[in-house]
Design a protein around this motif. Structure first.
Motif, PDB file in Angstrom:
ATOM      1  N   GLN A   1      44.626  37.337  37.241  1.00  0.00           N
ATOM      2  CA  GLN A   1      45.756  36.983  36.386  1.00  0.00           C
ATOM      3  C   GLN A   1      45.291  36.570  34.995  1.00  0.00           C
ATOM      4  OE1 GLN A   1      48.713  34.351  38.244  1.00  0.00           O
ATOM      5  NE2 GLN A   1      47.983  34.997  40.258  1.00  0.00           N
ATOM      6  N   VAL A   2      44.172  35.859  34.947  1.00  0.00           N
ATOM      7  CA  VAL A   2      43.618  35.466  33.646  1.00  0.00           C
ATOM      8  C   VAL A   2      43.199  36.702  32.859  1.00  0.00           C
ATOM      9  CG1 VAL A   2      41.736  34.244  32.494  1.00  0.00           C
ATOM     10  CG2 VAL A   2      42.880  33.203  34.456  1.00  0.00           C
ATOM     11  N   ALA A   3      42.499  37.617  33.526  1.00  0.00           N
ATOM     12  CA  ALA A   3      42.055  38.842  32.867  1.00  0.00           C
ATOM     13  C   ALA A   3      43.252  39.661  32.380  1.00  0.00           C
ATOM     14  CB  ALA A   3      41.206  39.670  33.818  1.00  0.00           C
ATOM     15  N   LEU A   4      44.282  39.726  33.205  1.00  0.00           N
ATOM     16  CA  LEU A   4      45.486  40.451  32.807  1.00  0.00           C
ATOM     17  C   LEU A   4      46.119  39.813  31.580  1.00  0.00           C
ATOM     18  CD1 LEU A   4      47.665  42.602  33.311  1.00  0.00           C
ATOM     19  CD2 LEU A   4      48.784  40.967  34.854  1.00  0.00           C
ATOM     20  N   GLY A   5      46.153  38.485  31.565  1.00  0.00           N
ATOM     21  CA  GLY A   5      46.714  37.789  30.414  1.00  0.00           C
ATOM     22  C   GLY A   5      45.994  38.131  29.129  1.00  0.00           C
TER      23      GLY A   5
ATOM     24  N   ALA B   1      35.708  49.465  24.051  1.00  0.00           N
ATOM     25  CA  ALA B   1      36.386  48.172  23.910  1.00  0.00           C
ATOM     26  C   ALA B   1      36.647  47.574  25.284  1.00  0.00           C
ATOM     27  CB  ALA B   1      37.702  48.338  23.152  1.00  0.00           C
ATOM     28  N   GLN B   2      36.286  46.327  25.434  1.00  0.00           N
ATOM     29  CA  GLN B   2      36.367  45.674  26.747  1.00  0.00           C
ATOM     30  C   GLN B   2      37.800  45.602  27.261  1.00  0.00           C
ATOM     31  OE1 GLN B   2      34.664  41.774  26.739  1.00  0.00           O
ATOM     32  NE2 GLN B   2      34.869  41.481  28.945  1.00  0.00           N
ATOM     33  N   ALA B   3      38.738  45.450  26.359  1.00  0.00           N
ATOM     34  CA  ALA B   3      40.120  45.240  26.788  1.00  0.00           C
ATOM     35  C   ALA B   3      40.676  46.411  27.586  1.00  0.00           C
ATOM     36  CB  ALA B   3      41.005  44.977  25.580  1.00  0.00           C
ATOM     37  N   ILE B   4      40.323  47.631  27.235  1.00  0.00           N
ATOM     38  CA  ILE B   4      40.932  48.773  27.923  1.00  0.00           C
ATOM     39  C   ILE B   4      40.317  49.024  29.293  1.00  0.00           C
ATOM     40  CG2 ILE B   4      41.567  49.862  25.753  1.00  0.00           C
ATOM     41  CD1 ILE B   4      39.225  51.780  26.147  1.00  0.00           C
ATOM     42  N   GLU B   5      39.260  48.288  29.622  1.00  0.00           N
ATOM     43  CA  GLU B   5      38.649  48.413  30.942  1.00  0.00           C
ATOM     44  C   GLU B   5      39.273  47.442  31.951  1.00  0.00           C
ATOM     45  OE1 GLU B   5      36.341  50.549  31.722  1.00  0.00           O
ATOM     46  OE2 GLU B   5      35.380  51.178  29.851  1.00  0.00           O
ATOM     47  N   VAL B   6      40.091  46.512  31.450  1.00  0.00           N
ATOM     48  CA  VAL B   6      40.594  45.433  32.295  1.00  0.00           C
ATOM     49  C   VAL B   6      41.598  45.945  33.319  1.00  0.00           C
ATOM     50  CG1 VAL B   6      41.931  43.288  32.273  1.00  0.00           C
ATOM     51  CG2 VAL B   6      40.159  43.672  30.559  1.00  0.00           C
ATOM     52  N   MET B   7      41.517  45.394  34.506  1.00  0.00           N
ATOM     53  CA  MET B   7      42.501  45.613  35.567  1.00  0.00           C
ATOM     54  C   MET B   7      42.586  47.066  36.036  1.00  0.00           C
ATOM     55  SD  MET B   7      43.045  42.539  35.663  1.00  0.00           S
ATOM     56  CE  MET B   7      43.853  42.762  37.231  1.00  0.00           C
TER      57      MET B   7
ATOM     58  N   LEU C   1      50.777  41.734  40.570  1.00  0.00           N
ATOM     59  CA  LEU C   1      51.052  40.558  41.400  1.00  0.00           C
ATOM     60  C   LEU C   1      51.521  40.982  42.793  1.00  0.00           C
ATOM     61  CD1 LEU C   1      52.819  38.169  38.858  1.00  0.00           C
ATOM     62  CD2 LEU C   1      50.558  37.879  39.880  1.00  0.00           C
ATOM     63  N   ALA C   2      52.300  42.059  42.839  1.00  0.00           N
ATOM     64  CA  ALA C   2      52.775  42.553  44.131  1.00  0.00           C
ATOM     65  C   ALA C   2      51.624  43.077  44.992  1.00  0.00           C
ATOM     66  CB  ALA C   2      53.810  43.660  43.916  1.00  0.00           C
ATOM     67  N   ASN C   3      50.535  43.482  44.330  1.00  0.00           N
ATOM     68  CA  ASN C   3      49.362  43.979  45.050  1.00  0.00           C
ATOM     69  C   ASN C   3      48.365  42.869  45.355  1.00  0.00           C
ATOM     70  OD1 ASN C   3      50.319  46.599  45.102  1.00  0.00           O
ATOM     71  ND2 ASN C   3      49.255  47.204  43.228  1.00  0.00           N
ATOM     72  N   GLY C   4      48.796  41.605  45.179  1.00  0.00           N
ATOM     73  CA  GLY C   4      47.942  40.482  45.551  1.00  0.00           C
ATOM     74  C   GLY C   4      46.911  40.100  44.507  1.00  0.00           C
ATOM     75  N   LEU C   5      47.265  40.179  43.226  1.00  0.00           N
ATOM     76  CA  LEU C   5      46.345  39.827  42.155  1.00  0.00           C
ATOM     77  C   LEU C   5      45.916  38.364  42.281  1.00  0.00           C
ATOM     78  CD1 LEU C   5      45.056  40.926  39.509  1.00  0.00           C
ATOM     79  CD2 LEU C   5      47.035  39.973  38.297  1.00  0.00           C
ATOM     80  N   ASN C   6      44.605  38.109  42.285  1.00  0.00           N
ATOM     81  CA  ASN C   6      44.126  36.731  42.431  1.00  0.00           C
ATOM     82  C   ASN C   6      44.161  35.986  41.099  1.00  0.00           C
ATOM     83  OD1 ASN C   6      41.871  37.577  40.943  1.00  0.00           O
ATOM     84  ND2 ASN C   6      40.656  37.960  42.792  1.00  0.00           N
ATOM     85  N   GLU C   7      43.752  34.724  41.122  1.00  0.00           N
ATOM     86  CA  GLU C   7      43.871  33.871  39.934  1.00  0.00           C
ATOM     87  C   GLU C   7      43.020  34.388  38.779  1.00  0.00           C
ATOM     88  OE1 GLU C   7      43.357  29.164  38.652  1.00  0.00           O
ATOM     89  OE2 GLU C   7      43.247  29.775  40.761  1.00  0.00           O
ATOM     90  N   SER C   8      41.774  34.759  39.065  1.00  0.00           N
ATOM     91  CA  SER C   8      40.918  35.268  37.994  1.00  0.00           C
ATOM     92  C   SER C   8      41.462  36.578  37.438  1.00  0.00           C
ATOM     93  CB  SER C   8      39.487  35.468  38.507  1.00  0.00           C
ATOM     94  OG  SER C   8      39.448  36.430  39.556  1.00  0.00           O
TER      95      SER C   8
END
Length: 443
Positions: free
Chosen positions: A126-130, A190-196, A117-124
């Motif tokens: 944030q969803v991916a991070l969630g 696994a798709q999850a470990i590629e996120v963010m 978030l401090a690096n300017g994470l956008n809305e999409s």
């Protein structure tokens, strides 16, 4: 009304087939013969009648358990229909190691969110991070082994991304060390470990690597049996007779957890007739060769039904279409956030033609977790309010995956989820009342 001419023949037929009150019959005749529109208070009865007369209802009928029981009572169904019993969930608390991991995982999840978030994470983003953070919680709730393997794979991806940054910057710092660590990593798609991993800074990635190292340091040795595994073991020992255990199906979402359960069970029962069924295929313990043998999944199904496998460990690859009616106990070693998935699992043994008169379902989850709240306490409150009825209650749980995630991350309280679920269940019950014909009237 504009469709009255088209519907008239079907509606006249259903006057003799569907029970509606005499006043509604008179109103229907006036509508069809003279075009007199029904009064508003008559509309619920007409909605039910129109639903019954619709073309689709002629070729499709939902066979509920209540309807099947009526069929059996009238001699129209000879196959056995077992009674379902949900065993109260045992109180499963964290081990000391699980408690430490839970704290470290909380710090990692919170810190990663703050960093991005401090690096300017956008809305999409944030969803991916969630989704990623929720995925980690699901793995932790399943088993420490599942979480450990995910974190190992995640660390490999973080290091690969950091190497890419360092090369681009022509910065030799830590490069040789990271190259060596990367070679020792375990690749996984696994798709999850590629996120963010996109748009990250080197310092940010180093922070995440440090957090992952702390977690993996705590997870380096997982020798102790979890209290969840001990609960499973206790149930299986009660079902043991000599060298055999009464047939049981155990479901878990993750293949890594399945393998962990298998190894621990075979440590406790050296001659256990265990089988596995997953997306990777099937395997079973051969007592002659005294080792696991890999085979096609259909063979596992046949061996189980023939009684050659006592404990069948499954992922959700087995949750649909598989007939395992020789077992009378199904254990959910972890609980999906989609209640329909729970019902699909149970459906592997809760089938027409089940060999036992009673079947049992055991859900294993941590005490006071989101899973226990939804699948036990909330379900019971809905049942007490007569908002979910019948045997297949899990499929009617009015809770979405998004609400499950909100409950886990604290953005919704249990009270808020309960209120939403109660309101949604009430609306659904009213809708069903208006359009469905009671089974006693159509049997």
């Amino acid at each position: 009304v504009s469709q009255s001419r088209y519907l008239a023949p079907r509606l006249w037929t259903y006057l003799n087939e569907v029970v509606i009150d005499p006043l509604t019959k008179i109103s229907l005749q006036q509508w069809l013969n003279h075009g007199i529109v029904p009064m508003p208070f008559e509309l619920p009865a007409f909605a039910r009648l129109l639903f019954a007369a619709a073309p689709l209802s002629r070729v499709m009928q939902r066979h509920t358990r209540d309807l099947l029981k009526i069929y059996r009572k009238k001699g129209k169904l000879s196959a056995n229909l077992a009674d379902r019993n949900v065993i109260p969930t045992p109180k499963i608390v964290f081990t000391a190691q699980e408690s430490r991991v839970d704290n470290l995982l909380g710090e990692y999840c919170k810190g990663l969110r703050e960093q991005l978030l401090a690096n300017g994470l956008n809305e999409s983003g944030q969803v991916a991070l969630g989704f990623y953070l929720s995925f980690l919680r699901l793995r932790f709730a399943s088993s420490l082994s599942a979480l450990k393997l995910t974190l190992i794979r995640r660390k490999a991806k973080v290091e690969a991304t950091l190497i890419h940054h360092l090369r681009d910057a022509n910065d030799p710092e830590d490069l040789d060390e990271l190259e060596d660590l990367l070679l020792d990593g375990n690749e996984d798609d696994a798709q999850a470990i590629e996120v963010m991993l996109n748009n990250r800074t080197p310092n940010d990635l180093r922070w995440e690597r440090t957090q992952l190292d702390s977690l993996l340091g705590e997870l380096q040795d997982i020798y102790e049996d979890s209290n969840k595994f001990i609960a499973l073991l206790t149930v299986l020992k009660r079902r043991q007779s000599g060298q055999r255990i009464k047939q049981t199906v155990v479901f878990t979402r993750f293949l890594d957890t399945l393998r962990d359960i298998q190894q621990r069970l075979q440590t406790k029962f050296s001659d256990l007739l265990v089988g596995t069924y997953s997306g990777d295929g099937g395997s079973y313990f051969d007592p002659v060769k005294r080792k696991m043998v890999g085979v096609e999944r259909d063979i596992i199904k046949h061996r189980f039904v023939q009684g050659d496998i006592d404990i069948l460990l499954c992922t959700d690859a087995a949750a649909e279409g598989l007939n395992l009616q020789t077992a009378d106990l199904l254990v959910n070693y972890d609980l999906p956030w989609n209640p329909m998935k729970v019902e699909q699992r149970i459906g592997r043994i809760d089938r027409i033609g089940q060999k036992h008169n009673e079947i049992f379902v055991l859900n294993l989850c941590f005490a006071d977790s989101a899973e226990q709240f939804v699948c036990e306490r909330l379900l019971q409150r809905l049942a007490n309010a007569n908002l979910v009825v019948g045997a297949q209650q899990y499929s009617m749980l009015p809770v979405t995956t998004e609400e499950f995630r909100a409950l886990v991350d604290g953005s919704m309280t249990e009270k808020q989820v309960e209120q939403v679920a109660m309101e949604r269940a009430s609306r659904q019950k009213e809708n069903n009342r208006m359009i469905e014909v009671p089974v006693a009237e159509i049997s």
